[in-house]
Design an enzyme around this catalytic site. Structure first.
Site, short mmCIF file in Angstrom:
data_model
loop_
_atom_site.label_atom_id
_atom_site.label_comp_id
_atom_site.label_asym_id
_atom_site.label_seq_id
_atom_site.Cartn_x
_atom_site.Cartn_y
_atom_site.Cartn_z
N GLU A 242 0.83 -1.21 0.00
CA GLU A 242 0.00 0.00 0.00
C GLU A 242 0.86 1.26 0.00
O GLU A 242 0.84 2.04 0.95
CB GLU A 242 -0.96 -0.01 1.20
N ARG A 245 3.49 7.69 -1.21
CA ARG A 245 4.43 8.69 -1.71
C ARG A 245 5.08 8.29 -3.03
O ARG A 245 5.09 9.08 -3.98
CB ARG A 245 5.53 8.92 -0.65
N CYS A 315 5.90 35.10 7.61
CA CYS A 315 6.77 35.83 8.52
C CYS A 315 7.40 34.87 9.51
O CYS A 315 7.22 35.00 10.73
CB CYS A 315 5.97 36.89 9.26
N TYR A 344 2.00 14.29 -0.03
CA TYR A 344 2.28 14.96 1.26
C TYR A 344 2.74 16.40 1.02
O TYR A 344 3.78 16.82 1.54
CB TYR A 344 3.33 14.18 2.06
#
Ligand SMILES: *Cc1c(COP(=O)(O)O)cnc(C)c1O
Length: 375
Positions: A242, A245, A315, A344
């Site tokens: 499974e 990525r 910032c 991701y």
């Protein structure tokens, strides 16, 4: 000015997924871990190739039902499943529930009995398997994930009424190269067959992705050959993987425009529209996101071609997309096309930080999108 844009190359995704599928023995089922990227276009593209989808939350179950109606979900996983989550898995008739603890197994069994059902489960087991070179290690040490082996053996031998234990699930680490991942698959399967007489073994995802060397990809053909040996050693076991990525990452790009370039104490900084609130991956993993420059020929300020640090509009000093990157000269108005942003990436980003606009999304070839920028 055009907004920063995610570009998903669905044709490239289809080609890559087909190559992954073709490299695996027919007997090995390929599931896609939806949490890597739940983009609807990507899910529909993958649906033609993968054997199923792994959902790791009730939200992902709902999302799959909306995007791919009528398609049975292959696996429902994840820690901390509530009764509502387990009931949703029962209602959706998912093929396999991956159980993370004894208490979860007993709650699932009670819900199944109350519904007059028997539910098929895999027990997630935290096995002590060597994972040299792993980036993230989820198993083989104290972990919130899965059952200790002796407890899994006990539960498999005497499961509560209402569940059928079909076998074992293990997702022990990520960032594994092909020989290591195959070695893990071998050890997990040997253990599962010997200890719990598993009919099915899901050996997880975690195939390595190298952000420093985008062209250096996981060796699916070797992995497939080695999994074939595992299948030969266990001819009756149904083997499953499974990945997330390594399937999705290469098909996504983040295209954005240079707003400013400046020198600070001898270092070049390139400030782009957007930043890590759109593409958190480099901040989360501590790497430089690879990129190419598409010059736009503006006459404004430019760097001298030395290494640059690319930052966004937040910032915070953590808003760094790439550090000390060798890129050649970069001018205000140039486009940077960040690659390896298909997994991701947007979905793990803290999108509300500073309340900047969200990115746009489109499909196609990212360099073609860059060529037509602003037109
Ligand atoms: C996240 C996850 C995967 C996918 O991992 P990748 O590193 O994206 O391949 C597979 N299985 C489980 C249980 C996971 O938690």
């Amino acid at each position: 000015m055009t907004r920063p844009t995610y570009v998903y190359d669905l044709a490239a995704l289809a080609t890559h997924a087909a190559a992954v599928r073709a490299a695996l023995p027919e007997r090995v089922e390929l599931l896609y871990a939806v949490k890597a990227n739940p983009d609807p276009g990507m899910l529909r593209t993958l649906a033609a190739t993968v054997d199923g989808f792994e959902a790791a939350s009730r939200g992902e179950l709902r999302h799959l039902a909306a995007v791919l109606p009528g398609r049975r979900v292959a696996a429902f996983a994840g820690p901390g499943k509530t009764d509502a989550d387990l009931s949703a898995a029962l209602a959706a008739d998912v093929h396999r529930v991956h159980v993370e603890s004894a208490a979860e197994l007993h709650r699932l069994a009670a819900l199944a009995r109350a519904a007059g059902r028997t539910v098929d489960v895999l027990l997630r087991v935290n096995l002590p398997v060597a994972t040299p070179g792993a980036v993230l290690v989820m198993g083989g040490q104290a972990s919130p994930f899965g059952l200790d082996p002796p407890e899994a053996v006990r539960l498999a031998a005497d499961p509560p009424h209402g569940v059928r234990v079909r076998g074992v699930h293990a997702h022990l680490a990520s960032g594994l190269d092909a020989p290591t991942a195959a070695g893990v698959a071998r050890e997990v399967t040997d253990w599962a067959v010997r200890q719990v007489r598993a009919e099915e073994v899901n050996v997880g995802g975690g195939m390595a992705v190298d952000y420093r060397r985008p062209e250096h990809r996981f060796d699916w053909p070797s992995y497939g050959r080695l999994l074939g040996e595992v299948c030969d050693a266990h001819p009756t076991v149904r083997l499953r993987i499974e990945p997330g990525r390594a399937v999705a990452v290469y098909c996504g790009s983040y295209v954005t425009e240079v707003i400013d370039v400046k020198r600070s104490r001898g270092q070049w900084f390139v400030i782009v529209a957007g930043g890590t609130h759109h593409l958190r991956t480099p901040a989360a993993k501590g790497h430089s996101q690879p990129f190419v420059v598409v010059p736009q020929g503006g006459g404004g300020p430019r760097t001298d071609g030395g290494p640059v640090t690319v930052v966004g509009q937040l910032c915070t000093p953590k808003d760094v997309l790439a550090r000390d990157a060798e890129s050649g000269p970069i001018a205000v108005g140039d486009l940077l096309v960040f690659g390896m942003a298909g997994a991701y990436a947007w979905n793990i980003s803290h999108r509300d930080f500073l309340l900047h606009d969200p990115p746009d999304f489109t499909t196609g070839d990212p360099l073609a999108v860059a060529r037509n920028w602003g037109r």
